[in-house]
Write a protein that holds these residues in place. Structure first.
Motif, short mmCIF file in Angstrom:
data_model
loop_
_atom_site.label_atom_id
_atom_site.label_comp_id
_atom_site.label_asym_id
_atom_site.label_seq_id
_atom_site.Cartn_x
_atom_site.Cartn_y
_atom_site.Cartn_z
N MET A 1 0.83 -1.19 0.00
CA MET A 1 0.00 0.00 0.00
C MET A 1 0.86 1.24 0.00
SD MET A 1 -3.06 -0.64 -0.22
CE MET A 1 -3.39 1.07 0.03
N GLY A 138 -1.47 -6.13 -0.66
CA GLY A 138 -2.72 -6.78 -1.01
C GLY A 138 -3.48 -6.13 -2.15
N ASP A 141 -2.49 -7.83 -5.24
CA ASP A 141 -3.08 -9.17 -5.33
C ASP A 141 -4.52 -9.10 -5.83
OD1 ASP A 141 -0.87 -10.51 -4.38
OD2 ASP A 141 -1.55 -10.59 -2.31
N ASN A 298 -7.72 0.55 2.08
CA ASN A 298 -7.05 1.06 3.27
C ASN A 298 -7.37 2.54 3.42
OD1 ASN A 298 -5.31 1.84 5.30
ND2 ASN A 298 -3.67 0.50 4.59
N ILE A 443 4.24 -12.28 8.01
CA ILE A 443 4.57 -11.71 6.68
C ILE A 443 3.81 -10.40 6.56
CG2 ILE A 443 4.40 -12.02 4.17
CD1 ILE A 443 4.07 -15.09 4.80
N GLY A 444 4.49 -9.34 6.23
CA GLY A 444 3.73 -8.10 6.01
C GLY A 444 4.58 -6.85 6.10
N ARG A 445 3.94 -5.75 5.80
CA ARG A 445 4.62 -4.46 5.91
C ARG A 445 4.92 -4.17 7.37
NH1 ARG A 445 1.23 -0.89 5.08
NH2 ARG A 445 -0.61 -2.11 4.59
N GLN A 449 0.03 -0.19 11.16
CA GLN A 449 -1.20 -0.94 10.85
C GLN A 449 -1.07 -2.41 11.24
OE1 GLN A 449 -2.33 -1.19 6.67
NE2 GLN A 449 -3.80 -2.81 7.11
N PHE A 500 11.18 -7.51 0.34
CA PHE A 500 9.92 -7.96 -0.26
C PHE A 500 10.26 -9.13 -1.17
CE2 PHE A 500 6.22 -8.07 -2.90
CZ PHE A 500 5.20 -7.66 -2.05
N ASN A 501 9.81 -10.31 -0.83
CA ASN A 501 10.22 -11.49 -1.57
C ASN A 501 9.06 -12.48 -1.67
OD1 ASN A 501 11.39 -14.07 -2.22
ND2 ASN A 501 13.39 -13.20 -1.72
N VAL A 502 8.48 -12.55 -2.85
CA VAL A 502 7.27 -13.37 -3.03
C VAL A 502 7.55 -14.87 -2.82
CG1 VAL A 502 5.46 -14.06 -4.65
CG2 VAL A 502 6.05 -11.64 -4.39
N SER A 505 7.74 -15.61 0.76
CA SER A 505 6.44 -15.50 1.43
C SER A 505 5.63 -16.79 1.25
CB SER A 505 5.65 -14.28 0.93
OG SER A 505 5.12 -14.51 -0.35
N GLY A 525 -7.21 -8.40 4.77
CA GLY A 525 -6.10 -9.28 5.10
C GLY A 525 -6.15 -10.47 4.16
N LEU A 526 -5.01 -10.75 3.55
CA LEU A 526 -4.94 -11.89 2.64
C LEU A 526 -4.09 -13.01 3.21
CD1 LEU A 526 -4.45 -9.91 -0.70
CD2 LEU A 526 -6.55 -10.98 0.13
N ASN A 527 -3.10 -12.64 4.01
CA ASN A 527 -2.18 -13.68 4.49
C ASN A 527 -2.87 -14.74 5.33
OD1 ASN A 527 0.26 -12.88 3.26
ND2 ASN A 527 0.39 -11.17 4.69
N1 LIG Z 1 7.87 -8.58 2.58
C1 LIG Z 1 7.02 -9.19 1.78
N2 LIG Z 1 7.46 -10.05 0.84
C2 LIG Z 1 6.57 -10.67 0.03
N3 LIG Z 1 5.25 -10.49 0.05
C3 LIG Z 1 4.79 -9.65 0.97
C4 LIG Z 1 5.62 -8.96 1.88
N4 LIG Z 1 4.86 -8.17 2.66
C5 LIG Z 1 3.60 -8.36 2.26
N5 LIG Z 1 3.56 -9.25 1.24
C6 LIG Z 1 2.40 -9.71 0.51
O1 LIG Z 1 1.57 -8.59 0.27
C7 LIG Z 1 0.22 -8.98 0.48
C8 LIG Z 1 -0.31 -8.24 1.70
O2 LIG Z 1 -1.66 -8.30 1.69
P1 LIG Z 1 -2.58 -7.88 2.92
O3 LIG Z 1 -3.97 -7.99 2.45
O4 LIG Z 1 -2.25 -8.72 4.07
O5 LIG Z 1 -2.13 -6.41 3.30
P2 LIG Z 1 -2.06 -4.91 2.70
O6 LIG Z 1 -2.07 -4.10 3.92
O7 LIG Z 1 -0.92 -4.76 1.79
O8 LIG Z 1 -3.37 -4.72 1.83
C9 LIG Z 1 -4.51 -3.82 1.93
O9 LIG Z 1 -5.36 -4.24 0.86
C10 LIG Z 1 -5.70 -5.61 0.95
C11 LIG Z 1 -6.48 -5.96 -0.29
O10 LIG Z 1 -7.77 -5.46 -0.26
C12 LIG Z 1 -6.45 -5.92 2.22
O11 LIG Z 1 -6.62 -7.31 2.31
C13 LIG Z 1 -5.66 -5.42 3.44
O12 LIG Z 1 -6.41 -5.59 4.60
C14 LIG Z 1 -5.29 -3.97 3.24
O13 LIG Z 1 -4.53 -3.49 4.32
C15 LIG Z 1 0.21 -10.47 0.64
O14 LIG Z 1 0.16 -11.09 -0.61
C16 LIG Z 1 1.58 -10.72 1.26
O15 LIG Z 1 2.05 -12.01 1.08
#
Ligand SMILES: Nc1ncnc2c1ncn2[C@@H]1O[C@H](COP(=O)(O)OP(=O)(O)O[C@H]2O[C@H](CO)[C@@H](O)[C@H](O)[C@H]2O)[C@@H](O)[C@H]1O
Length: 631
Positions: A1, A138, A141, A298, A443-445, A449, A500-502, A505, A525-527
Motif C-alpha cells: 500500500m 494486497g 493481489d 485502506n 509476513i507483512g509491511r 497498521q 519484499f520477496n514473493v 512468502s 487481510g490476505l495472508n
Molecule cells: N515482505 C514481503 N514479501 C513478500 N510479500 C509480501 C511482503 N509483505 C507483504 N507481502 C504480501 O503482500 C500482500 C499483503 O496483503 P494484505 O492484504 O495482508 O495487506 P495490505 O495491507 O498490503 O493490503 C490492503 O489491501 C488488501 C487488499 O484489499 C487488504 O486485504 C488489506 O487488509 C489492506 O490493508 C500479501 O500477498 C503478502 O504475502
C-alpha cells in the motif's frame, strides 16, 4: 500500500460542500469526441492482432457455445452475450475470432466450470498496482486476480495501471505489453503531458498500462530508499485522467469499451476518477451512463496534500469543494497554518456512485471515529451505498499442491509435504532443523497498521518458550533494525528477512505451523486466507476482515469434533496476543487430532473469488439501478 501520503492519525473536520451541477468548461462534448477520434484513430473494426488485443467475440469449439458482443445504440460494446448453438459458422466467421491458440485455451478453460453472470458489464479497474506486473501488498493481489474472475464470468474487463519501468529485472513483467500507438494529452500541473498506452490481453482481461516518464524510475510504485516520491500526486493524477480516456480511445480488439462502463477506483490513487467523471465529462454529455465505485482497501491513506496543489488536478476551480479538507486546529503545525488541504479519497467518496470495502467488518469500522480516519461522518452519511465484500484469493497461485515456490507439495489427502516444507524452511534460514518445534511466522509491511509494535514488545517473552519465529517484511527502518538485532539475541529461535520477496512468502506460508497477524486494523487481510489454504493456523487480532474470516477454535463444538480455523483475540494487547499464541502452541504440542481438525477446516474453506465475484455483480447491478450520484 501507498506509504507516501499523509497518514491521518486524527479526525480532521471536513467542512466543504461540493457542487453537483457545473457546466462551465469551454469545449463541447462533440469537440471532445472529435479530438479523441483524431488523436487515436479509433476504428471500430474487428481486427485482432497477434499482439494480444482482446477479441470481441469468441467461440468455445468443444461445446459450440459462442459469445458475442452486446452493443448500445452508439455501437459501443457494453457486454457479451451467448449466441445459441444453432447459429451457423458463416455468421461467426464474419466476426472477430481469436487467432492465438494459447488465448483460446485460457478462455476455454475460463468458460469451463464457472457460472456465467446473467448481466454483464464493461468494467474498468483503475489501480496503482496489479500483480504480477506490480505489487507492494494486497492491493496488487486483488487487482491482479479479481478482474480475471470477473472476466471469467463473462464481463468485459480492463485494468488500467501505470507502466512502472524501474531499470531492473521487474521490467520484464511488462515485456508482453504492446504500445497501442495511441497518445493522449493530459492537462494538469500547469502543463500538457503526453501519455501513451501499452496493452496486454491475458486471461481474458485487457491489461492497459499508462506510460509516462514519471513512471520510469528505480524504486517501488510509491518511493525509494529516500522515502515517498514528491510527485506522487502528479503521477496518480495522470493515471486517473488516462484511465478516464482509455475506454473512449483504445480500440481493444477492434472495439472501444465505450461510455457505458463501470469504473472501479481502487484507493486514493484512483480517487480522482469519479471526480473527473462528474466534473470533466458529464457536464459535456460524456459518460452520462457510466457509474463509478470507489473500493477502499485502506482508509488510512487518503492522498492528502496542501490546498495550493488543487490547481494541479486539471479540474475546474468550482470543484474545489469536492476535494477541500480542513484539519482540526490541534493538528495544525504552526500559528499561520490554516489546516486547509485537498484530500483525493474524500473527493472520491463524495462523487462515486457506490462505496465498497474489502470485508463487512471493515465496512462498519470505517463509519466509526476509531476506524474512519476523519472520514467516518462522511461515510456514515453515505452508508446506504456502502458495502463490504470479503476478498477472495488467487487459488491457482496459492495452492499447496502445485505451488512452484515451495519444495514439497501437499494437500488435504496427503499432508506429508507440509513437514518437508517446514524442514526446508528451517534449513534455508539457518534455524535448527526441528520438525516438532512450533514454528510461528509473520509476513507483512512493517508498520503501525500491522501491529509491529505489539510483536516487538511480545517477542522476547514468546521466545522464552521452545518455539521458533520467522518474520518477513520491510517498511519502517526502526523495525527492520529491530529484526536484525533479534536475530543476534535469539540465534536459534528467530529469523528476520528484511525485504519484499514473493517466493519466500510462499515458503513461510507453507512451512510454518502458525501465522501471526496482530494488525491494529485490517480491511480484509490476505495472508490469513493464504495461511488457512496451506494448513497454517492463523492467530489474529479480531478486527476488520480478520474477525470476519478467522473463527476461534472451540474444541467442544460439533459434538466434540471441534470447530474454528484459528484464534482471533481481542483487545489488541501484548498479553492477549501472547495468551492466544500460548493456547495455539499448546494445542499444537498436546492435541494433535484437534490441530489436524483446525488444518482441515482451514484447507477446506472456499476462499476463491467465485463467491466475491457474485457479490460484486450484485453491487454493480445496484449502481446501475440508481441514477448517477452526481449527474
Ligand atoms: N515482505 C514481503 N514479501 C513478500 N510479500 C509480501 C511482503 N509483505 C507483504 N507481502 C504480501 O503482500 C500482500 C499483503 O496483503 P494484505 O492484504 O495482508 O495487506 P495490505 O495491507 O498490503 O493490503 C490492503 O489491501 C488488501 C487488499 O484489499 C487488504 O486485504 C488489506 O487488509 C489492506 O490493508 C500479501 O500477498 C503478502 O504475502
Amino acid at each position: 500500500m501507498a506509504m507516501e501520503t499523509l497518514l491521518l492519525q486524527s479526525s480532521p473536520i471536513f467542512t466543504s460542500k461540493w457542487t453537483p451541477h457545473i457546466k462551465l468548461l469551454s469545449s463541447s462534448s462533440t469537440s471532445i469526441k472529435q479530438h479523441r477520434r483524431r488523436s487515436c484513430n479509433v476504428v471500430k473494426l474487428k481486427a485482432v492482432s497477434k499482439d494480444g488485443s482482446s477479441s470481441s467475440s469468441l467461440r468455445n469449439s468443444k461445446d459450440g457455445v459462442l459469445l458475442d458482443t452486446e452493443k448500445d445504440e452508439s455501437g459501443s460494446v457494453v457486454g457479451f452475450r451467448f449466441i445459441p448453438q444453432s447459429l451457423d459458422d458463416t455468421e461467426i466467421s464474419n466476426d472477430t475470432s481469436i487467432n492465438d491458440k494459447e488465448e483460446q485455451a485460457i478462455m476455454d478453460d475460463d468458460l469451463g466450470d464457472r457460472r456465467r453472470a446473467e448481466v454483464t458489464y464493461n468494467i474498468v479497474f483503475v489501480t496503482s498496482e496489479a500483480a504480477p506486473y506490480s505489487k507492494t501488498g494486497g492491493l496488487g493481489d486483488v487487482c491482479g486476480s479479481l478482474p480475471i474472475a470477473l472476466a471469467g464470468r463473462g464481463h468485459r474487463v480492463m485494468v488500467v495501471s501505470p507502466r512502472y519501468i524501474c531499470g531492473g529485472p521487474s521490467d520484464k513483467k511488462f515485456a508482453a505489453a504492446v504500445d497501442q500507438d495511441c497518445r493522449i494529452k493530459v492537462s494538469c500541473s500547469g502543463g500538457v503531458q503526453d501519455v501513451a498506452f501499452f496493452h496486454e490481453y491475458r486471461a481474458g482481461v485487457d491489461w492497459v498500462f499508462v506510460d509516462h516518464p514519471s513512471f520510469h524510475r528505480p524504486g517501488t510504485p510509491y518511493g525509494d530508499a529516500y522515502g515517498a516520491f514528491g510527485d506522487n500526486q502528479f503521477r496518480f493524477t495522470l493515471l486517473c485522467h488516462a484511465a478516464c480516456e482509455a475506454p473512449l480511445v483504445l480500440p481493444l480488439g477492434g472495439y472501444t469499451y465505450g461510455e457505458k462502463c463501470l469504473f472501479l477506483a481502487n484507493d486514493w490513487h484512483a480517487g480522482l476518477v469519479p471526480v473527473l467523471l462528474a466534473a470533466k465529462y458529464r457536464p459535456y454529455g460524456v459518460y452520462k451512463d457510466a457509474r463509478s465505485i470507489v473500493v477502499i482497501h485502506n482508509l488510512a491513506h487518503q492522498g492528502v496534500e496542501p490546498a495550493s496543489t488543487y490547481s494541479n488536478f486539471g479540474l475546474p476551480p468550482e470543484w474545489y469543494g469536492a476535494l477541500g479538507w480542513v484539519f482540526p486546529t490541534w493538528a495544525r503545525t504552526h500559528a499561520l497554518d490554516t489546516g486547509e488541504a485537498v484530500n483525493i479519497l474524500k473527493g472520491a467518496l463524495v462523487t462515486a456512485d457506490r462505496i465498497l470495502t474489502v470485508s463487512q467488518g471493515y465496512s462498519w469500522e470505517i463509519t466509526t471515529p476509531e476506524g474512519g480516519y476523519g472520514l467516518n461522518e462522511l461515510l456514515t452519511s453515505r452508508k446506504t451505498v456502502v458495502n463490504g465484500i470479503t476478498n477472495g484469493i488467487d487459488v491457482n497461485e496459492w495452492n499447496p499442491s502445485t505451488d512452484e515456490h515451495i519444495p514439497s507439495h501437499y494437500s488435504l489427502d496427503d499432508l506429508s509435504g507440509k513437514i518437508e516444507c517446514k524442514i526446508a524452511l528451517q534449513k534455508e534460514l539457518g534455524l535448527p532443523i526441528r520438525p516438532d518445534c512450533p514454528l510461528v511466522g509473520f509476513i507483512g509491511r512493517l508498520d503501525f497498521q500491522k501491529g509491529i509494535d505489539i510483536i516487538l514488545s511480545g517477542t522476547p517473552d514468546l521466545l522464552q518458550d521452545d518455539v521458533q519465529f520467522i518474520m518477513l517484511g520491510s517498511g519502517e527502518k526502526q523495525y527492520e533494525e529491530w529484526m536484525r538485532a533479534m536475530e543476534g539475541t535469539f540465534k536459534d529461535k528467530f529469523r528476520g528477512w528484511v525485504g519484499f520477496n514473493v517466493p519466500i512468502s510462499h515458503r513461510i506460508t507453507a512451512g510454518c505451523d502458525i501465522l501471526l497477524m496482530p494488525s491494529r486494523f485490517e480491511p480484509c487481510g490476505l495472508n490469513q486466507l493464504y495461511a488457512m489454504r496451506y494448513g497454517t493456523i492463523p492467530v489474529v487480532h479480531e478486527t476488520g476482515g480478520l474477525g470476519d474470516t478467522v473463527k476461534t477454535f472451540n474444541p467442544f463444538a460439533d459434538e466434540g469434533r471441534g470447530e474454528g480455523t484459528g484464534w482471533a483475540f481481542k483487545p489488541l494487547t501484548r498479553e492477549c496476543m501472547l495468551d492466544a499464541l500460548r493456547v495455539a502452541i499448546e494445542t499444537y504440542r498436546k492435541h494433535k487430532p484437534s490441530w489436524r481438525g483446525l488444518m482441515k477446516r482451514g484447507m477446506e474453506r472456499n476462499s476463491s473469488w467465485d463467491n466475491a465475484a457474485v457479490q460484486y455483480e450484485e453491487v454493480f447491478k445496484w449502481a446501475f439501478i440508481d441514477p448517477p450520484y452526481v449527474s
